[in-house]
Write a protein that holds these residues in place. Structure first.
Motif, PDB file in Angstrom:
ATOM      1  N   UNK A   1       0.827  -1.211   0.000  1.00  0.00           N
ATOM      2  CA  UNK A   1       0.000   0.000   0.000  1.00  0.00           C
ATOM      3  C   UNK A   1       0.860   1.258   0.000  1.00  0.00           C
ATOM      4  N   UNK A   2       1.996   1.210   0.696  1.00  0.00           N
ATOM      5  CA  UNK A   2       2.907   2.357   0.715  1.00  0.00           C
ATOM      6  C   UNK A   2       3.531   2.581  -0.667  1.00  0.00           C
ATOM      7  N   UNK A   3       3.955   1.489  -1.289  1.00  0.00           N
ATOM      8  CA  UNK A   3       4.545   1.599  -2.629  1.00  0.00           C
ATOM      9  C   UNK A   3       3.511   2.097  -3.631  1.00  0.00           C
ATOM     10  N   UNK A   4       2.266   1.647  -3.493  1.00  0.00           N
ATOM     11  CA  UNK A   4       1.206   2.102  -4.395  1.00  0.00           C
ATOM     12  C   UNK A   4       0.988   3.603  -4.264  1.00  0.00           C
ATOM     13  N   UNK A   5       0.937   4.104  -3.033  1.00  0.00           N
ATOM     14  CA  UNK A   5       0.750   5.542  -2.821  1.00  0.00           C
ATOM     15  C   UNK A   5       1.912   6.331  -3.417  1.00  0.00           C
ATOM     16  N   UNK A   6       3.128   5.832  -3.248  1.00  0.00           N
ATOM     17  CA  UNK A   6       4.298   6.518  -3.802  1.00  0.00           C
ATOM     18  C   UNK A   6       4.255   6.523  -5.327  1.00  0.00           C
ATOM     19  N   UNK A   7       3.806   5.419  -5.917  1.00  0.00           N
ATOM     20  CA  UNK A   7       3.734   5.352  -7.381  1.00  0.00           C
ATOM     21  C   UNK A   7       2.669   6.306  -7.918  1.00  0.00           C
ATOM     22  N   UNK A   8       1.579   6.459  -7.192  1.00  0.00           N
ATOM     23  CA  UNK A   8       0.512   7.380  -7.615  1.00  0.00           C
ATOM     24  C   UNK A   8       0.980   8.824  -7.566  1.00  0.00           C
ATOM     25  N   UNK A   9       1.785   9.165  -6.565  1.00  0.00           N
ATOM     26  CA  UNK A   9       2.360  10.518  -6.513  1.00  0.00           C
ATOM     27  C   UNK A   9       3.305  10.734  -7.681  1.00  0.00           C
ATOM     28  N   UNK A  10       4.102   9.729  -7.995  1.00  0.00           N
ATOM     29  CA  UNK A  10       5.031   9.814  -9.123  1.00  0.00           C
ATOM     30  C   UNK A  10       4.278  10.024 -10.430  1.00  0.00           C
ATOM     31  N   UNK A  11       3.209   9.263 -10.621  1.00  0.00           N
ATOM     32  CA  UNK A  11       2.423   9.380 -11.850  1.00  0.00           C
ATOM     33  C   UNK A  11       1.808  10.767 -11.977  1.00  0.00           C
ATOM     34  N   UNK A  12       1.305  11.305 -10.877  1.00  0.00           N
ATOM     35  CA  UNK A  12       0.692  12.634 -10.899  1.00  0.00           C
ATOM     36  C   UNK A  12       1.719  13.713 -11.215  1.00  0.00           C
ATOM     37  N   UNK A  13       2.919  13.566 -10.706  1.00  0.00           N
ATOM     38  CA  UNK A  13       3.969  14.568 -10.907  1.00  0.00           C
ATOM     39  C   UNK A  13       4.600  14.473 -12.288  1.00  0.00           C
ATOM     40  N   UNK A  14       4.806  13.247 -12.798  1.00  0.00           N
ATOM     41  CA  UNK A  14       5.569  13.044 -14.038  1.00  0.00           C
ATOM     42  C   UNK A  14       4.695  12.769 -15.255  1.00  0.00           C
ATOM     43  N   UNK A  15       3.460  12.354 -15.052  1.00  0.00           N
ATOM     44  CA  UNK A  15       2.613  12.015 -16.189  1.00  0.00           C
ATOM     45  C   UNK A  15       2.854  10.628 -16.742  1.00  0.00           C
ATOM     46  N   UNK A  16       3.446   9.742 -15.940  1.00  0.00           N
ATOM     47  CA  UNK A  16       3.698   8.372 -16.388  1.00  0.00           C
ATOM     48  C   UNK A  16       2.395   7.580 -16.457  1.00  0.00           C
ATOM     49  N   UNK A  17       2.367   6.591 -17.334  1.00  0.00           N
ATOM     50  CA  UNK A  17       1.212   5.720 -17.478  1.00  0.00           C
ATOM     51  C   UNK A  17       1.210   4.693 -16.347  1.00  0.00           C
ATOM     52  N   UNK A  18       0.110   4.624 -15.614  1.00  0.00           N
ATOM     53  CA  UNK A  18       0.003   3.703 -14.484  1.00  0.00           C
ATOM     54  C   UNK A  18      -0.451   2.322 -14.959  1.00  0.00           C
ATOM     55  N   UNK A  19       0.285   1.306 -14.531  1.00  0.00           N
ATOM     56  CA  UNK A  19      -0.105  -0.079 -14.790  1.00  0.00           C
ATOM     57  C   UNK A  19      -0.347  -0.737 -13.442  1.00  0.00           C
ATOM     58  N   UNK A  20      -1.613  -0.886 -13.087  1.00  0.00           N
ATOM     59  CA  UNK A  20      -1.979  -1.401 -11.769  1.00  0.00           C
ATOM     60  C   UNK A  20      -1.814  -2.912 -11.721  1.00  0.00           C
ATOM     61  N   UNK A  21      -1.421  -3.399 -10.549  1.00  0.00           N
ATOM     62  CA  UNK A  21      -1.139  -4.826 -10.404  1.00  0.00           C
ATOM     63  C   UNK A  21      -2.375  -5.700 -10.514  1.00  0.00           C
ATOM     64  N   UNK A  22      -3.558  -5.164 -10.156  1.00  0.00           N
ATOM     65  CA  UNK A  22      -4.731  -6.044 -10.159  1.00  0.00           C
ATOM     66  C   UNK A  22      -6.068  -5.350 -10.378  1.00  0.00           C
TER      67      UNK A  22
END
Length: 317
Positions: free
Chosen positions: A129-150
């Motif tokens: 859950x911590x890694x997911x939150x960090x990845x969501x912040x990264x996506x919002x800041x950088x505009x990266x495409x999110x690929x969710x695990x499930x």
């Protein structure tokens, strides 16, 4: 009543045709439970740990990369390890940048896989859950495409492609045991069979995400610990898979860490298969007796991952 879901058999079949050139058709090993000291009964193992990157997750990763537009900044994913390795592998093959956030519980074997495929690896907290939150912040800041695990359609559609493979190779099977973390794998498979096969969910006692969801009637937070925490311990199951689970999946069987460890040892000792804890969890339900098939039930077990350093080979003298 069946759920209204975008994860249909037609879409799974179309996804299978799309990703087929990029994935392996993993084999089925037919044995007898007598080989493991149990009462005689035929059993089939779907050896999905032989998939690229060491787990089933690469199916969903390619489903994303072959159907979505990737920005120049690339893709981002949060993972306990297997999803990250699969996304990193698919990104490497497609030539796109990938950033993978993992928790500190991720096994060294999985971290090495991710780095080995050329992705940027970032430790984002202690749990998924911590890694997911960090990845969501990264996506919002950088505009990266999110690929969710499930919990995205492409993920479930990709993982669901195991269904047509298994049905073609094992038309006699009536029951399939599948380990559950976030539920993308079992949700995709159950959406393919839609009640034509009994789908039994298996979870660790220390991370009963689907069990808690069934109890509450909706996905809720659950414990996230145990020996398989790097693959079967998200905060909760996905919203997208839960209606599928309610319609087509048996109430979860819970197994202890000791059951999982015993299954790992048995798979190695009897048939020289190396499975990570999450990959051995489904078999643990059978070996421990927590799941007892009825007379005439024809059972298959999905061995879904083998990214572990449980077996190390010594240098030749």
């Amino acid at each position: 009543m069946t759920p209204d879901t975008p994860i249909t058999a037609d879409r799974i079949a179309a996804t299978e045709r799309l990703i087929r050139p990029h994935i392996r058709r993993t084999p089925v090993l037919r044995l007898d439970l007598e080989d493991f000291g149990l009462a005689p009964r035929p059993i089939a193992f779907k050896l999905e740990f032989l998939q690229h990157s060491g787990s089933f997750k690469v199916r969903g990763a390619f489903a994303h990369l072959l159907t979505r537009t990737v920005p120049k900044v690339g893709i981002v994913a949060a993972s306990g390890g297997n999803h990250g390795a699969a996304v990193a592998y698919a990104a490497m093959r497609r030539g796109v940048p990938a950033t993978i956030f993992v928790p500190s519980v991720t096994s060294p074997a999985k971290a090495e896989r991710i780095r080995g495929y050329g992705a940027d690896l970032v430790v984002g907290g202690d749990r998924y859950a911590d890694a997911l939150a960090a990845s969501e912040r990264f996506a919002a800041e950088r505009g990266a495409l999110v690929i969710h695990a499930y919990d995205q359609p492409e993920t479930l559609l990709g993982q669901g492609t195991i269904g047509p493979e298994l049905e073609a190779d094992c038309p006699d099977i009536s029951t399939l045991l599948v380990a559950v973390g976030g539920g993308g794998l079992i949700g995709g498979i159950a959406a393919w069979f839609r009640g034509r096969m009994k789908i039994v969910a298996v979870e660790p006692e220390d991370s009963p995400t689907l069990w808690r969801a069934f109890e509450s009637g909706r996905p809720v937070d659950a414990e996230a610990g145990g020996i398989a925490a790097d693959s079967l311990a998200p905060k909760r199951v996905g919203d997208m898979m839960f209606p599928i689970a309610q319609a087509f999946i048996e109430r979860p069987v819970l197994v202890a860490d000791g059951d999982i460890l015993a299954a790992q040892h048995a798979l190695w000792d009897k048939i020289r298969v190396v499975a990570e804890p999450g990959g051995a969890a489904a078999f643990a339900a059978l070996l421990s007796g927590k799941y007892a098939p009825a007379a005439g039930e024809r059972v298959a077990v999905l061995l879904c991952g083998a990214n572990t350093t449980a077996v190390r080979f010594e240098p030749r003298i």
